[in-house]
Design a protein around this motif. Structure first.
Motif, PDB file in Angstrom:
ATOM      1  N   THR A 201       0.945  -1.262   0.110  1.00 36.17           N
ATOM      2  CA  THR A 201      -0.041  -0.084   0.235  1.00 36.17           C
ATOM      3  C   THR A 201       1.012   1.189   0.082  1.00 36.17           C
ATOM      4  OG1 THR A 201      -1.580  -1.254   1.060  1.00 36.17           O
ATOM      5  CG2 THR A 201      -1.960   1.209   1.322  1.00 36.17           C
ATOM      6  N   TYR A 202       0.561   2.159  -0.725  1.00 29.49           N
ATOM      7  CA  TYR A 202       1.409   3.410  -1.076  1.00 29.49           C
ATOM      8  C   TYR A 202       0.908   4.696  -0.220  1.00 29.49           C
ATOM      9  CZ  TYR A 202      -1.188   2.874  -5.409  1.00 29.49           C
ATOM     10  OH  TYR A 202      -2.063   2.893  -6.343  1.00 29.49           O
ATOM     11  N   ALA A 203      -0.355   4.399   0.064  1.00 31.77           N
ATOM     12  CA  ALA A 203      -0.888   5.544   0.734  1.00 31.77           C
ATOM     13  C   ALA A 203      -0.147   6.162   1.787  1.00 31.77           C
ATOM     14  CB  ALA A 203      -2.405   5.135   0.932  1.00 31.77           C
ATOM     15  N   ARG A 204      -0.043   4.953   2.844  1.00 34.87           N
ATOM     16  CA  ARG A 204       0.178   5.580   4.198  1.00 34.87           C
ATOM     17  C   ARG A 204       1.886   6.051   4.356  1.00 34.87           C
ATOM     18  NH1 ARG A 204      -2.786   5.499   8.939  1.00 34.87           N
ATOM     19  NH2 ARG A 204      -4.206   4.313   7.915  1.00 34.87           N
ATOM     20  N   ALA A 205       2.642   5.105   3.691  1.00 33.14           N
ATOM     21  CA  ALA A 205       4.069   5.142   3.935  1.00 33.14           C
ATOM     22  C   ALA A 205       4.362   6.838   3.330  1.00 33.14           C
ATOM     23  CB  ALA A 205       4.830   4.411   3.077  1.00 33.14           C
ATOM     24  N   LYS A 206       5.340   7.150   4.147  1.00 37.79           N
ATOM     25  CA  LYS A 206       5.910   8.853   3.801  1.00 37.79           C
ATOM     26  C   LYS A 206       6.997   8.398   2.635  1.00 37.79           C
ATOM     27  CE  LYS A 206       5.782  10.919   8.330  1.00 37.79           C
ATOM     28  NZ  LYS A 206       6.089   9.860   9.294  1.00 37.79           N
ATOM     29  N   THR A 207       7.119   9.310   1.533  1.00 33.95           N
ATOM     30  CA  THR A 207       7.857   9.148   0.451  1.00 33.95           C
ATOM     31  C   THR A 207       9.213   8.697   0.951  1.00 33.95           C
ATOM     32  OG1 THR A 207       8.548  11.411   0.367  1.00 33.95           O
ATOM     33  CG2 THR A 207       6.927  10.666  -1.189  1.00 33.95           C
ATOM     34  N   GLU A 208       9.821   9.232   2.098  1.00 33.35           N
ATOM     35  CA  GLU A 208      11.149   8.808   2.296  1.00 33.35           C
ATOM     36  C   GLU A 208      11.276   7.289   2.879  1.00 33.35           C
ATOM     37  OE1 GLU A 208       9.469  11.406   3.295  1.00 33.35           O
ATOM     38  OE2 GLU A 208       9.628  11.561   5.555  1.00 33.35           O
ATOM     39  N   GLU A 209      10.282   6.945   3.270  1.00 31.56           N
ATOM     40  CA  GLU A 209      10.013   5.529   3.866  1.00 31.56           C
ATOM     41  C   GLU A 209       9.853   4.397   2.705  1.00 31.56           C
ATOM     42  OE1 GLU A 209       7.729   6.403   8.104  1.00 31.56           O
ATOM     43  OE2 GLU A 209       6.696   5.979   6.123  1.00 31.56           O
ATOM     44  N   ILE A 210       9.550   5.036   1.626  1.00 30.90           N
ATOM     45  CA  ILE A 210       9.135   3.873   0.518  1.00 30.90           C
ATOM     46  C   ILE A 210      10.490   3.034  -0.014  1.00 30.90           C
ATOM     47  CG2 ILE A 210       8.216   3.390  -1.793  1.00 30.90           C
ATOM     48  CD1 ILE A 210       6.048   5.605  -1.132  1.00 30.90           C
ATOM     49  N   GLU A 211      11.595   3.983  -0.269  1.00 27.17           N
ATOM     50  CA  GLU A 211      12.693   3.246  -0.941  1.00 27.17           C
ATOM     51  C   GLU A 211      13.404   2.349   0.184  1.00 27.17           C
ATOM     52  OE1 GLU A 211      15.021   6.652  -2.325  1.00 27.17           O
ATOM     53  OE2 GLU A 211      14.370   6.361  -4.259  1.00 27.17           O
ATOM     54  N   SER A 212      13.542   2.935   1.379  1.00 24.62           N
ATOM     55  CA  SER A 212      14.253   1.996   2.504  1.00 24.62           C
ATOM     56  C   SER A 212      13.445   1.031   2.909  1.00 24.62           C
ATOM     57  CB  SER A 212      14.603   2.895   3.641  1.00 24.62           C
ATOM     58  OG  SER A 212      13.519   3.506   4.041  1.00 24.62           O
ATOM     59  N   GLY A 213      12.197   1.071   3.011  1.00 29.79           N
ATOM     60  CA  GLY A 213      11.114   0.030   3.216  1.00 29.79           C
ATOM     61  C   GLY A 213      11.300  -1.191   2.062  1.00 29.79           C
ATOM     62  N   ILE A 214      11.401  -0.858   0.826  1.00 31.65           N
ATOM     63  CA  ILE A 214      11.548  -1.877  -0.351  1.00 31.65           C
ATOM     64  C   ILE A 214      12.913  -2.453  -0.199  1.00 31.65           C
ATOM     65  CG2 ILE A 214      11.467  -2.326  -2.742  1.00 31.65           C
ATOM     66  CD1 ILE A 214       8.820  -2.077  -1.226  1.00 31.65           C
ATOM     67  N   ALA A 215      13.921  -1.604   0.175  1.00 33.52           N
ATOM     68  CA  ALA A 215      15.159  -2.287   0.285  1.00 33.52           C
ATOM     69  C   ALA A 215      15.400  -3.236   1.413  1.00 33.52           C
ATOM     70  CB  ALA A 215      16.366  -1.199   0.377  1.00 33.52           C
ATOM     71  N   LYS A 216      14.329  -2.798   2.547  1.00 32.93           N
ATOM     72  CA  LYS A 216      14.375  -4.064   3.548  1.00 32.93           C
ATOM     73  C   LYS A 216      13.727  -5.499   3.208  1.00 32.93           C
ATOM     74  CE  LYS A 216      14.765  -0.708   7.334  1.00 32.93           C
ATOM     75  NZ  LYS A 216      13.995   0.064   7.889  1.00 32.93           N
ATOM     76  N   PHE A 217      12.532  -5.116   2.342  1.00 29.48           N
ATOM     77  CA  PHE A 217      11.746  -6.146   1.804  1.00 29.48           C
ATOM     78  C   PHE A 217      12.480  -7.086   0.628  1.00 29.48           C
ATOM     79  CE2 PHE A 217       9.101  -8.026  -1.426  1.00 29.48           C
ATOM     80  CZ  PHE A 217       8.060  -8.849  -0.653  1.00 29.48           C
ATOM     81  N   ALA A 218      13.389  -6.324   0.070  1.00 29.77           N
ATOM     82  CA  ALA A 218      14.327  -7.036  -0.915  1.00 29.77           C
ATOM     83  C   ALA A 218      15.225  -7.958   0.048  1.00 29.77           C
ATOM     84  CB  ALA A 218      14.781  -6.107  -1.909  1.00 29.77           C
ATOM     85  N   GLU A 219      16.021  -7.428   0.915  1.00 31.58           N
ATOM     86  CA  GLU A 219      16.851  -8.195   1.638  1.00 31.58           C
ATOM     87  C   GLU A 219      16.133  -9.381   2.302  1.00 31.58           C
ATOM     88  OE1 GLU A 219      18.525  -6.627   5.177  1.00 31.58           O
ATOM     89  OE2 GLU A 219      19.466  -5.063   4.076  1.00 31.58           O
ATOM     90  N   ALA A 220      14.813  -9.298   2.785  1.00 24.98           N
ATOM     91  CA  ALA A 220      14.208 -10.319   3.317  1.00 24.98           C
ATOM     92  C   ALA A 220      13.612 -11.385   2.334  1.00 24.98           C
ATOM     93  CB  ALA A 220      12.937  -9.931   4.210  1.00 24.98           C
ATOM     94  N   LEU A 221      13.484 -10.892   1.145  1.00 23.83           N
ATOM     95  CA  LEU A 221      13.200 -12.038  -0.117  1.00 23.83           C
ATOM     96  C   LEU A 221      14.645 -12.740  -0.331  1.00 23.83           C
ATOM     97  CD1 LEU A 221      11.282 -13.104  -1.982  1.00 23.83           C
ATOM     98  CD2 LEU A 221      11.783 -11.302  -3.470  1.00 23.83           C
ATOM     99  N   HIS A 222      15.605 -11.898  -0.550  1.00 21.18           N
ATOM    100  CA  HIS A 222      16.922 -12.551  -0.938  1.00 21.18           C
ATOM    101  C   HIS A 222      17.414 -13.307  -0.016  1.00 21.18           C
ATOM    102  CE1 HIS A 222      17.243  -9.192  -3.943  1.00 21.18           C
ATOM    103  NE2 HIS A 222      16.986  -9.995  -4.416  1.00 21.18           N
ATOM    104  N   SER A 223      17.121 -13.306   1.379  1.00 18.39           N
ATOM    105  CA  SER A 223      17.576 -14.112   2.343  1.00 18.39           C
ATOM    106  C   SER A 223      16.852 -15.516   2.119  1.00 18.39           C
ATOM    107  CB  SER A 223      17.315 -13.438   3.915  1.00 18.39           C
ATOM    108  OG  SER A 223      15.869 -13.814   4.333  1.00 18.39           O
ATOM    109  N   LEU A 224      15.833 -15.640   1.467  1.00 18.62           N
ATOM    110  CA  LEU A 224      14.921 -16.900   1.453  1.00 18.62           C
ATOM    111  C   LEU A 224      15.249 -17.766   0.336  1.00 18.62           C
ATOM    112  CD1 LEU A 224      11.558 -15.976   2.828  1.00 18.62           C
ATOM    113  CD2 LEU A 224      13.187 -17.069   3.783  1.00 18.62           C
ATOM    114  N   ILE A 225      15.994 -16.829  -0.677  1.00 19.35           N
ATOM    115  CA  ILE A 225      16.057 -17.593  -2.182  1.00 19.35           C
ATOM    116  C   ILE A 225      17.568 -17.573  -2.533  1.00 19.35           C
ATOM    117  CG2 ILE A 225      13.840 -16.943  -3.191  1.00 19.35           C
ATOM    118  CD1 ILE A 225      14.817 -14.592  -4.650  1.00 19.35           C
ATOM    119  N   ASP A 226      18.332 -16.921  -1.801  1.00 17.27           N
ATOM    120  CA  ASP A 226      19.950 -16.744  -2.322  1.00 17.27           C
ATOM    121  C   ASP A 226      20.538 -18.056  -1.717  1.00 17.27           C
ATOM    122  OD1 ASP A 226      19.468 -14.625  -3.691  1.00 17.27           O
ATOM    123  OD2 ASP A 226      20.299 -13.279  -2.139  1.00 17.27           O
TER     124      ASP A 226
END
Ligand code: PLP
Length: 226
Positions: A201-226
């Motif tokens: 959901t992109y409504a609530r997050a502040k713009t500055e939180e979106i990039e860092s939030g997705i970087a953390k999500f990507a790390e989480a995903l990579h930890s499961l598939i790498d």
């Protein structure tokens, strides 16, 4: 009864095509099935107006159309609106009255004045611009961090981006890894889909939180598939 959210559906952001709307409408009319058209997102349409509601085809009062302030102003107002035959409105108002003595009049007055005021349309214009900006930022971040590991259809309104992960990983494990990194998302399983789908959901997050939030999500995903 058929319950539909035809414009920018939650969680997929999908819009029902005009052919399918006509089919739905004619099948429901033929079978005498009432339709509840839940439409909280049309006023967020990013470019141009959202497709006309099914209600606009309804000459016989077969469709109960509902809108809400929750996605365009304040969910805390708890105010929505309904377009339906008077007999249905009366019965629902009566049911509501019996549940909790009805809503307070003051928020309803605030909502009514806001809709009528000169501030309402500029508010919607600003909201659409901000939502579209955040949608684009979210998409850019996902493409940068995850490339081919994620796919989605870009929504043209609403608040949600529905994504498919490649490869599919178990919802629960991904959520645990994400929470450990300080970010949460809604796993598709909450909406009845298999693992491997995610709603952002992109409504609530502040713009500055979106990039860092997705970087953390990507790390989480990579930890499961790498
Ligand atoms: C599909 C859909 N309809 C309606 C609503 C609004 O509900 P309410 O007006 O009760 O806040 C939401 C909010 O989550 C929603 O996702």
């Amino acid at each position: 009864m058929v319950f539909l959210n035809p414009n920018f559906q939650n969680p997929t952001g999908a819009v029902i095509s005009s052919e399918r709307r006509e089919q739905l409408f004619s099948v429901a009319s033929e079978l005498g099935l009432p339709i509840v058209e839940d439409d909280p997102f049309s006023l967020t349409a990013f470019e141009g107006a959202a497709p006309a509601p099914l209600k606009s085809m309804d000459a016989n009062g077969n469709i109960l159309y509902i809108g809400s302030f929750s996605k365009i102003a304040a969910s805390g107002l708890r105010i929505g609106w309904m377009v339906a035959p008077n007999s249905i409105v009366q019965r629902l108002a009566d049911a509501r009255q019996q549940m909790d003595f009805g809503l307070s009049v003051i928020p309803q007055q605030v909502a009514a004045q806001f809709i009528k005021s000169d501030a309402f349309q500029p508010h919607l214009d600003r909201l659409q611009i901000q939502l579209q900006f955040k949608r684009d930022l979210l998409i850019e971040s996902l493409r940068r961090e995850l490339g081919e590991q994620i796919s989605f259809v870009t929504p043209q309104g609403g608040l949600h981006l529905w994504c498919m992960l490649h490869p599919k990983v178990p919802d629960g494990k991904l959520l645990d890894e994400a929470i450990r990194r300080g970010v949460v998302f809604v796993p598709g399983g909450v909406y009845g889909s298999d693992s491997g789908f995610v709603r952002f959901t992109y409504a609530r997050a502040k713009t500055e939180e979106i990039e860092s939030g997705i970087a953390k999500f990507a790390e989480a995903l990579h930890s499961l598939i790498d």
